[in-house]
Design an enzyme around this catalytic site. Structure first.
Site, PDB file in Angstrom:
ATOM      1  N   SER A   1      82.296 103.360 -29.354  1.00  0.00           N
ATOM      2  CA  SER A   1      81.802 102.227 -30.145  1.00  0.00           C
ATOM      3  C   SER A   1      80.375 101.917 -29.741  1.00  0.00           C
ATOM      4  O   SER A   1      79.959 102.200 -28.606  1.00  0.00           O
ATOM      5  CB  SER A   1      82.678 100.991 -29.900  1.00  0.00           C
TER       6      SER A   1
ATOM      7  N   TYR B   1      85.107  95.544 -22.543  1.00  0.00           N
ATOM      8  CA  TYR B   1      85.202  96.417 -23.710  1.00  0.00           C
ATOM      9  C   TYR B   1      84.087  97.451 -23.681  1.00  0.00           C
ATOM     10  O   TYR B   1      84.332  98.648 -23.908  1.00  0.00           O
ATOM     11  CB  TYR B   1      85.114  95.584 -24.986  1.00  0.00           C
TER      12      TYR B   1
END
Length: 319
Positions: A161, A187
């Site tokens: 990501s 994350y």
């Protein structure tokens, strides 16, 4: 830089339109929701046999039946896999055995969770997104090598990501044992780990007939955002006060396109260790375009090797 003929918003079915994947075996983790569904649909629609590796078997079987109906063939099945449990990962690997596996798409993930832990007491985001997939991929490597042919190598597709820009790997305290927990930093660390895994895996297994690349699918509104309240997504500019998603977000089918291209694109044959986005190799990240590109720490070979050693120690699996 490697490019395809496709664009950022090309639907996944168009990416695979001219391919005949009959005889291919493909696993898609997290295939019961979000872009995993459309990844599986596109590949099965082109003739592949697809296994949805999912935590919720009932939901997975429901999605498999819906995809099979939509493509007019019974090519999709569901299997149980909880990436937050290395025991569950081992059971899935044992069930698959040495059956040839042409493509493993490590699509499943969690994002911006509260401080939670896996069955092995690993921080949930890196434990699920990286360590669970590390164990799965290592366990299925023999199956991947069994599918490799002279004219076509097996592939691992590792979903990362643009969130990787938020953090490299905190080598001193990966699991937040002593430092304050930050859900977005955690994350970002996990998404950096996903990219580094592709670098490390290709370095080891390309000569054995398997390559791996990382994929940034783009901004898509899916169940990945389940831990985010609407007001936080509004504050980040992802949607307006009425819940309308901002321009620039992709549909789930568009979000699946780079994964599908990474799985089958002839431009990537024999090539691994890349970070891909919008159906092309990503350019270096810049402040002028903060939602695209790849940062150096996500492709650093030395960091990939360091993470590999930690991953072997954590999972008990090695090359």
């Amino acid at each position: 830089m490697i490019k395809s003929r496709f664009e950022a918003f090309t639907p996944a079915r168009i990416v695979v339109n001219n391919y005949d994947l009959e005889g291919w075996n493909i696993i898609v983790t997290g295939g019961a929701s979000g872009i995993g569904v459309e990844t599986a649909r596109a590949l099965a629609g082109a003739g592949a046999d697809v296994m949805l590796a999912v935590r919720d078997r009932v939901a997975g079987e429901r999605v498999a039946a819906e995809i099979n109906q939509s493509i007019g063939a019974d090519r999709v099945l569901a299997g149980t896999l909880d990436l937050a449990s290395l025991g569950s990962v081992g059971s899935f690997v044992d069930a698959w055995g040495d059956q040839p596996l042409d493509v493993l798409i490590n699509n499943a993930g969690v994002m911006a969770t509260p401080l939670l832990h896996t069955a092995e007491d690993l921080e949930l985001q890196i434990g699920t997104n990286h360590f669970g997939h590390f164990a799965l991929t290592m366990g299925l490597t023999r199956a991947l090598m069994n599918a490799s042919e002279e004219d076509r190598l097996a592939r691992v597709v590792q979903l990362s990501s643009i969130g990787h820009r938020r953090s490299g790997i905190n080598w001193d305290d990966i699991h937040y044992r002593t430092r304050p927990y930050d859900k977005w930093e955690a994350y970002g660390q996990s998404k950096t780990a996903n990219s580094l895994f592709a670098v490390g895996y290709s370095a080891r297994f390309e000569e054995h007939g398997v390559t791996a690349n990382a994929v940034m699918p783009g901004g898509i509104m899916t169940p990945l955002q389940r831990y985010l309240p609407q007001e936080e997504m509004v504050a980040m500019g992802w949607m307006d006060d009425e819940g309308n998603v901002r321009e620039g977000f992709k549909t789930t089918e568009q979000g699946a396109s780079t994964s599908v291209w990474a799985a089958v694109g002839e431009e990537l044959e024999g090539i691994g260790g890349l970070y891909l986005e919008d159906c092309h190799e990503a350019a270096p990240w810049t402040k002028d375009d903060p939602v695209h590109g790849v940062m150096p720490h996500a492709l650093d070979p030395e960091a990939a090797e360091r993470l590999w050693v930690i991953s072997e120690e954590t999972t008990g699996l090695g090359s």
